[in-house]
Design a protein around this motif. Sequence first.
Motif, PDB file in Angstrom:
ATOM      1  N   LEU A  87      46.961  40.539  38.095  1.00 23.26           N
ATOM      2  CA  LEU A  87      47.210  41.183  36.808  1.00 23.26           C
ATOM      3  C   LEU A  87      48.583  41.849  36.761  1.00 23.26           C
ATOM      4  O   LEU A  87      49.330  41.710  35.781  1.00 23.26           O
ATOM      5  N   VAL A  88      48.951  42.582  37.819  1.00 24.97           N
ATOM      6  CA  VAL A  88      50.234  43.300  37.890  1.00 24.97           C
ATOM      7  C   VAL A  88      50.781  43.133  39.304  1.00 24.97           C
ATOM      8  O   VAL A  88      50.201  42.415  40.132  1.00 24.97           O
ATOM      9  N   GLU A  89      51.886  43.777  39.595  1.00 26.82           N
ATOM     10  CA  GLU A  89      52.467  43.710  40.930  1.00 26.82           C
ATOM     11  C   GLU A  89      51.425  44.126  41.978  1.00 26.82           C
ATOM     12  O   GLU A  89      50.652  45.080  41.770  1.00 26.82           O
ATOM     13  N   ASN A  90      51.452  43.435  43.116  1.00 24.77           N
ATOM     14  CA  ASN A  90      50.419  43.607  44.131  1.00 24.77           C
ATOM     15  C   ASN A  90      50.306  45.044  44.623  1.00 24.77           C
ATOM     16  O   ASN A  90      49.196  45.548  44.851  1.00 24.77           O
ATOM     17  N   ASP A  91      51.446  45.727  44.800  1.00 25.83           N
ATOM     18  CA  ASP A  91      51.378  47.086  45.330  1.00 25.83           C
ATOM     19  C   ASP A  91      50.960  48.111  44.275  1.00 25.83           C
ATOM     20  O   ASP A  91      50.897  49.306  44.555  1.00 25.83           O
ATOM     21  N   ARG A  92      50.676  47.645  43.060  1.00 23.96           N
ATOM     22  CA  ARG A  92      50.154  48.523  42.003  1.00 23.96           C
ATOM     23  C   ARG A  92      48.639  48.380  41.859  1.00 23.96           C
ATOM     24  O   ARG A  92      48.046  48.920  40.920  1.00 23.96           O
ATOM     25  N   LEU A  93      47.997  47.669  42.763  1.00 24.09           N
ATOM     26  CA  LEU A  93      46.544  47.513  42.758  1.00 24.09           C
ATOM     27  C   LEU A  93      45.960  48.259  43.950  1.00 24.09           C
ATOM     28  O   LEU A  93      46.302  47.989  45.099  1.00 24.09           O
ATOM     29  N   LEU A  94      45.106  49.215  43.663  1.00 19.92           N
ATOM     30  CA  LEU A  94      44.491  50.041  44.698  1.00 19.92           C
ATOM     31  C   LEU A  94      43.005  49.701  44.766  1.00 19.92           C
ATOM     32  O   LEU A  94      42.281  49.874  43.776  1.00 19.92           O
ATOM     33  N   PRO A  95      42.501  49.207  45.900  1.00 21.61           N
ATOM     34  CA  PRO A  95      41.074  48.860  46.012  1.00 21.61           C
ATOM     35  C   PRO A  95      40.194  50.091  45.766  1.00 21.61           C
ATOM     36  O   PRO A  95      40.410  51.151  46.355  1.00 21.61           O
ATOM     37  N   MET A  96      39.213  49.925  44.879  1.00 21.18           N
ATOM     38  CA  MET A  96      38.364  51.044  44.438  1.00 21.18           C
ATOM     39  C   MET A  96      36.929  50.871  44.920  1.00 21.18           C
ATOM     40  O   MET A  96      36.359  49.783  44.850  1.00 21.18           O
ATOM     41  N   ALA A  97      36.335  51.977  45.383  1.00 24.54           N
ATOM     42  CA  ALA A  97      34.904  52.005  45.702  1.00 24.54           C
ATOM     43  C   ALA A  97      34.142  52.411  44.449  1.00 24.54           C
ATOM     44  O   ALA A  97      34.420  53.456  43.859  1.00 24.54           O
ATOM     45  N   MET A  98      33.196  51.565  44.063  1.00 24.18           N
ATOM     46  CA  MET A  98      32.379  51.820  42.890  1.00 24.18           C
ATOM     47  C   MET A  98      30.937  52.098  43.324  1.00 24.18           C
ATOM     48  O   MET A  98      30.537  51.760  44.448  1.00 24.18           O
ATOM     49  N   VAL A  99      30.147  52.690  42.432  1.00 30.48           N
ATOM     50  CA  VAL A  99      28.754  53.000  42.761  1.00 30.48           C
ATOM     51  C   VAL A  99      28.018  51.746  43.221  1.00 30.48           C
ATOM     52  O   VAL A  99      27.263  51.768  44.201  1.00 30.48           O
TER      53      VAL A  99
END
Length: 558
Positions: free
Chosen positions: A356-368
């Motif tokens: 979607l955007v530059e790779n270093d602008r994606l932060l892996p998120m923990a979801m419920v």
Amino acid sequence: MATPLLSDTDLHALPALPTEVVEHGEVFTRRWVVDLILDLLGYTADKDLCDAKLVEPACGTGAFLTAVTSRISASCRTHNRPLEDALAAVRALDLLDRNVEQSRVVVEKQLAEEGWQTEEARQVAAAWVEQGDYLLQPDADHRADYVVGNPPYIRLEDVPDDRMAAYRGACSTMGGRADIYVGFYEFALRSLNPGGRLGFICADRWMRNQYGRRLRQLVTSHFSMDLALVMHDVDAFEDQVSAYPAITIISDRPQGEAVAADTTRAFGRIQAREFADWYAKPASESVTTTAFQAARMPHWFPDEDSWPAASPARLAVLEELTERFQLLEDDKTGTRVGIGIATGADKVFLTKDEDLVENDRLLPMAMVRDTTSGTLDWNGTYLVNPWTAEGDLVALSAYPRLAAYFEEHGAALRKRYIAVKQPKRWFKTIDKVDHRLTRRPKLLFPDMKLTIHPVLDEGQLYPHHNLYFIVSDVWDMRVLGGLLLSKVAEAFVEAYAVKMRGGTLRFQAQYLRKIRVPDPEAISESDRAALAEAFDKRDVKAATEAALRVYGLVELPD
């Protein structure tokens, strides 16, 4: 107590409480409940009651006065004192003239039945009972050795604005959408002579909800919470009401021994007598019958944020653990409780598109949903991250794809309250990203769950705002995870947390912070291993068994 800055003329000029509001707030107490409260207070005929001052702030039609009159009469006879010596022994007020008249009749009738002369009975009744607003009386009129009663159940919003302003000015604890009874507690407590005692039967909501916080703070700071006797299922009043009542006994002395008690529908006159007898014997530690259970504790709970709700036996255990162990969140161990990031626009900031955007602008998120199994199972959600490692917003000119994506959703992002306040920072999330958190091992807790559910992230993901987290400089996260998986840790949250429909608990930061834990270094190697293994296997029973050993408990009462 804040003395009302109102003259007598101003007081009379205040709009009266509507009669229908006062009548709606009247809940009359059964005689055996009145006798129970007086017995618990120690207001008994063997004492010379002429030399004590009892105040009843809202006497209604005389339910308490009947019992008080009988006890003073017996006390006068026991101590060979004339009835006129009791002229200043009682002060009872009520807003309604008809209640004042009826209460005087009740006092006269009771004294006549006790064998006193008609004229002296009438004189005593007139001296004891008067019309007035307890919350707007001068301080000097309130001084008391005992304050008893059933304060009125009236919401502040049902009070005319001018009188409500006067109440708030007089009662510092009446914050938010408080019931008037909060003010009655404050005035009564501040009026007590040294060693004096308050005995009210009243809704117990103030012990836990937000509007009772200032009152709890007053109690924990200056008084001793001696007894909380919960009577939710008891037929304590003349009319059927849903009032969640409890009897509270509070003393003007340093906090000492306290009793937590609960009742069942079987609690009545006989059982009340049995409870009062048990309460009068300080050597007895706990009792359980079909009608009530009670536990004696060395102290009441010191925190004014909220007081816990649980069975008396469990409350006693929690109070003991509170006394012996430190809070989970602790500077010495660097243990901190927090909540994940709130974006203000999840539909824009969360994505599963890796391109979607530059790779270093994606932060892996923990979801419920990643925590459901008990181990972290990442489903591929990313935060479209506008923050640098230093905690500043990125320069969009350096990230053309990120800039184009945010501009595509610019209308939605700029409408957010946070963007309106800071228009130049329109693409920020509500919370900053702390990149150090991503790399730290942490325990994650879904906000809503039937049971406590810690899940370990070894240091790979950043938590979403529906997840709470715990990090520590000292704890082995698997050992702490085993401790927090146990029913002992869950008992703290269950006692303090708001319960949702179906028994779902809220595992929010303020409740997790209530958990008490041992010093990590004080846990034996074998117990550390047992806790870690129980956590890895999601074995609640084994975790609880190990936790009981660590806490020095034989069992956790229901």
